[in-house]
Write an enzyme that holds these catalytic residues in place. Structure first.
Site, PDB file in Angstrom:
ATOM      1  N   CYS A 135      -4.047  26.530  17.263  1.00 20.12           N
ATOM      2  CA  CYS A 135      -5.166  25.947  18.370  1.00 20.12           C
ATOM      3  C   CYS A 135      -6.549  25.820  17.936  1.00 20.12           C
ATOM      4  CB  CYS A 135      -4.365  26.617  19.528  1.00 20.12           C
ATOM      5  SG  CYS A 135      -5.352  25.454  20.627  1.00 20.12           S
ATOM      6  N   CYS A 138      -8.762  25.006  21.486  1.00 19.86           N
ATOM      7  CA  CYS A 138      -8.627  26.398  21.375  1.00 19.86           C
ATOM      8  C   CYS A 138     -10.128  27.582  21.220  1.00 19.86           C
ATOM      9  CB  CYS A 138      -7.506  27.439  22.433  1.00 19.86           C
ATOM     10  SG  CYS A 138      -5.669  26.474  22.548  1.00 19.86           S
ATOM     11  N   ASP A 139      -9.388  27.053  19.927  1.00 19.25           N
ATOM     12  CA  ASP A 139     -10.423  28.531  19.491  1.00 19.25           C
ATOM     13  C   ASP A 139     -11.621  28.533  18.487  1.00 19.25           C
ATOM     14  OD1 ASP A 139      -8.512  30.268  21.123  1.00 19.25           O
ATOM     15  OD2 ASP A 139      -7.437  30.314  19.813  1.00 19.25           O
TER      16      ASP A 139
END
Ligand code: NAP
Length: 311
Positions: A135, A138-139
């Site tokens: 992701c 997300c990261d």
């Protein structure tokens, strides 16, 4: 033995399922929420969530999920571990076979999500959350000023690679073939980007850094020459697709060519009383907030259905 008949059964405890649980519980439907193999869904395997409205400093994915779960419990949602083996949606109430028991549901909210496709390497699995991610949104932030690699040849991989250029100094896109599945426009954007380099006919053999619990690089095989080489990167992102968890409904609900449940008017399936929300039906947005949004819609529709059918 008396049949266990519920007004609402919710399949899944990710963002969509828990939102549906909050709404149906608050409507006093006493939902039964079935928790499968990946409790908490994709948010539970991410770190800081910075784009969920209401958390100006961000919130850890697992904490966000835990909060939603508490909120649903507070209004009376019941949680039960249960992996759906088969479902019979031809009968009403619907029969949900959980292996050891069968639960009957007057309305069913399917929020079973989608699971990231992984390469399946032991070193990859060992380093998820320590430099290996599926992701980018997300990261990606954690890789500011670092070099990273993205695997995949579709739109997701292009999108991840382009997004990650905001943070990384260099993104190497690794694809197992010469030709790309990605749309021309996405591919062209990636090709034109000065920070993105391409490695084609290349297969990741191993993620390096298991001992130090931190990605140090990847070992890549050139399938044309048979030569292996190591690439020093701090992060490895998989963009090789997601698999919607909907195969148990094949033949009863309409699934699209990639296995997503087809919905109309956001959350309606072809069977009245059965709704689908979140990533199991969303191939476009795939965000926590959109999953929560459709979870809410599914709950409101279930409530309306029960009311209209005299429950
Ligand atoms: P996809 O189109 O199925 O592409 C998956 C890619 O991963 C393929 O290139 C595939 O290689 C590769 N792959 C699969 N398994 C692999 C493995 N084990 N090892 C190495 N490589 C592997 O999936 P997607 O990119 O997630 O896209 C899914 C759908 O969403 C598509 O319809 C796409 O257009 C859409 N989407 C659109 C956008 C956008 O328009 N902004 C963004 C994201 C996704 P092969 O090509 O060799 O099979």
């Amino acid at each position: 033995m008396a049949e266990d008949i519920r007004d609402t059964v919710i399949l899944g405890t990710g963002c969509a399922g828990l939102t549906a649980a909050i709404y149906t519980a608050r409507a006093n439907l006493k939902p039964l929420v079935l928790e499968g193999h990946e409790p908490g869904g994709q948010l539970s395997i991410t770190t800081l969530v910075e784009n969920f409205p209401g958390w100006p400093d961000g919130i850890q994915g697992p904490e966000l999920i835990e909060n939603m779960r508490k909120q649903a419990s507070r209004f009376g949602a019941e949680f039960r571990l249960g992996h759906l083996a088969t479902a019979d949606l031809t009968k009403h109430p619907f029969a949900l076979n959980l292996g050891r028991e069968t639960v009957h549901a007057r309305t069913l909210i399917i929020a079973s999500g989608a699971s990231a496709r992984w390469l399946g390497l032991p070193s990859e699995q060992a380093l998820i959350g320590h430099g290996v991610s599926s992701c980018a949104t997300c990261d990606g932030f954690f890789f500011s000023g670092k070099e990273i690699a993205v695997v995949g040849g579709g739109d997701s991989a292009m999108e991840e690679a382009l997004f990650l250029t905001r943070f990384a100094t260099k993104v190497t896109l690794i694809h197992r073939r010469e030709h790309f599945r990605a749309s021309r426009i996405m591919l062209d954007r990636a090709i034109a980007h000065p920070k993105i380099a391409f490695m084609t006919n290349a297969v990741v053999q191993e993620v390096l850094g298991v001992d130090s619990k931190e990605v140090q690089g990847i070992r890549v095989l050139d399938t044309k020459t048979g030569v292996e080489s190591d690439l020093a990167v701090s992060g490895l992102f998989l963009g090789i697709g997601h698999i919607p968890n909907a195969s148990m409904f094949a033949g009863q609900l309409d699934l699209d060519e990639d296995g997503y449940i087809k919905t109309h008017n956001n959350v309606f399936t072809r069977i009245p009383g059965v709704y689908a929300c979140g990533d199991v039906q969303d191939r476009r947005y795939k965000q926590a907030i959109t999953a929560a949004g459709t979870g809410c819609m599914a709950a409101l529709e279930a409530e309306k259905y029960l009311e209209e059918h005299g429950h």
